[in-house]
Scaffold this active site. Structure first.
Site, PDB file in Angstrom:
ATOM      1  N   ALA A  62     -44.848 -17.124 -63.674  1.00 33.48           N
ATOM      2  CA  ALA A  62     -43.484 -17.173 -64.244  1.00 33.48           C
ATOM      3  C   ALA A  62     -42.863 -16.152 -63.199  1.00 33.48           C
ATOM      4  O   ALA A  62     -42.117 -15.290 -64.079  1.00 33.48           O
ATOM      5  CB  ALA A  62     -43.731 -15.839 -64.881  1.00 33.48           C
ATOM      6  N   LYS A 111     -32.605 -12.517 -51.832  1.00 38.33           N
ATOM      7  CA  LYS A 111     -32.492 -13.102 -52.639  1.00 38.33           C
ATOM      8  C   LYS A 111     -30.509 -13.194 -53.939  1.00 38.33           C
ATOM      9  O   LYS A 111     -30.177 -13.458 -54.159  1.00 38.33           O
ATOM     10  CB  LYS A 111     -33.227 -14.753 -53.112  1.00 38.33           C
ATOM     11  N   LEU A 135     -40.010 -24.061 -42.327  1.00 33.71           N
ATOM     12  CA  LEU A 135     -39.753 -25.262 -41.638  1.00 33.71           C
ATOM     13  C   LEU A 135     -38.883 -25.796 -41.977  1.00 33.71           C
ATOM     14  O   LEU A 135     -37.915 -26.445 -41.725  1.00 33.71           O
ATOM     15  CB  LEU A 135     -40.587 -26.663 -43.105  1.00 33.71           C
ATOM     16  N   THR A 173     -33.131 -16.552 -48.093  1.00 32.80           N
ATOM     17  CA  THR A 173     -35.220 -16.601 -48.456  1.00 32.80           C
ATOM     18  C   THR A 173     -35.250 -15.338 -48.612  1.00 32.80           C
ATOM     19  O   THR A 173     -34.625 -14.636 -47.831  1.00 32.80           O
ATOM     20  CB  THR A 173     -36.114 -16.992 -47.655  1.00 32.80           C
TER      21      THR A 173
END
Ligand code: ATR
Length: 287
Positions: free
Chosen positions: A140, A78, A28, A74
């Site tokens: 987590a 990363k 997006l 992304t």
């Protein structure tokens, strides 16, 4: 607003920002950032670039060579991108992963705007403040780690972490002095409850389920789900029924983008235009 109206046509002076990832075609971010550039009358454009796993460091070099002025990062890049950069914000120092690269006079800097985006979303969409709040984070994984690190910097009084895999919860608890591993018994006494797992996500492992039994939710709480598809997860439905304040995943998505936009351009991001774009793209993706 699905098609942003730019007051400037693309020219030799147009500046470029991009997201790298794999997959990246359903992102997006192009809609959100182009709406922002258009609303702020900036001669910038934003595109999605599919980059294969293992090529994140190459992409950082390409950013320099090609003069790309802003990068969103992304999956699966990363960590590679963070490792390829000489300069990091405190969030990236702690997490070892970045979702954004921006230019400074001192060189390229990696930031991770996810956690701060969550904090900004809570503080702009609700009357709650993170400082002094007791928080329970469900999950987590990567998103949880960003949020926990940012909650710590924002002054949360306590951050309880509940996760299916306890070793991952223990590791995440090292990201903030106020964090510790807890179980679901901690939920009823928390001011803020956050789901960061994929439980309840459309297309995820267990859609239509909630990671928190409904009877643990109370009307004193803010219950936040970082999932934005569906717009109303089972957790959010249960939280509304309990009388809690509820926040979905789009505000975090928008605010992490706002922080990136401001890093790149130095201009205050046009929040309303970026929110409208995110809302209409998310609704279109769900249709
Ligand atoms: P993200 O980058 O979105 O945070 P992730 O790093 O894969 O994704 O983390 C996914 C989180 O959802 C983890 O906390 C995971 O729990 P485990 O650490 O035990 O794997 C949690 N999760 C995913 N599917 C789950 C399920 N069916 N039940 C409970 N927790 C689940």
């Amino acid at each position: 607003m699905l098609i942003p109206e730019f007051s400037t046509p693309i020219s030799g002076a147009t500046r470029l920002a991009a997201v790298i990832g794999d997959p990246v075609r359903h992102s997006l971010s192009p809609a959100i950032h182009n709406a922002g550039f258009a609303a702020a009358s900036l001669d910038w454009r934003y595109v999605a670039l599919p980059v294969a796993a293992g090529r994140g460091a190459d992409a950082v070099r390409a950013m320099d060579v090609l003069g790309i002025d802003g990068l969103s990062v992304t999956m699966p890049h990363k960590a590679d991108v963070a490792a390829a950069l000489d300069h990091h914000t405190p969030a990236v120092e702690a997490l070892g992963v970045c979702n954004c690269v921006f230019r400074t006079d001192g060189g390229l800097v990696g930031d991770n705007t996810d956690g701060d985006g969550f904090v900004a979303a809570v503080e702009s969409e609700t009357t709650r403040r993170i400082a002094g709040s007791t928080v329970v984070v469900i999950g987590a994984g990567g998103a949880a780690r960003s949020i926990i690190e940012a909650l710590g910097r924002a002054g949360a009084a306590s951050i309880g972490i509940v996760n299916r895999t306890v070793s991952a919860a223990r590791s995440a608890a090292e990201l903030a002095d106020a964090a510790s591993v807890v179980d679901l018994d901690a939920v009823p006494v928390a001011d803020i409850v956050i789901n960061t797992t994929s439980v309840g996500m459309l297309g995820g492992p267990v859609p239509d389920q909630s990671p928190v039994p409904a009877e643990l939710l109370t009307d004193r709480q803010l219950v936040a789900d970082i999932i934005y598809s569906p717009a109303n997860t089972q957790l959010m439905i249960d939280a509304s029924a309990a009388g809690a304040t509820v926040m979905g995943g789009l505000p975090m998505l928008i605010h992490q983008a706002v922080a990136q936009f401001e890093h790149w351009t130095g201009v205050t991001a046009p929040l309303a235009a970026m929110s409208d774009a995110a809302l209409s793209m998310a609704a279109r993706a769900r249709a």
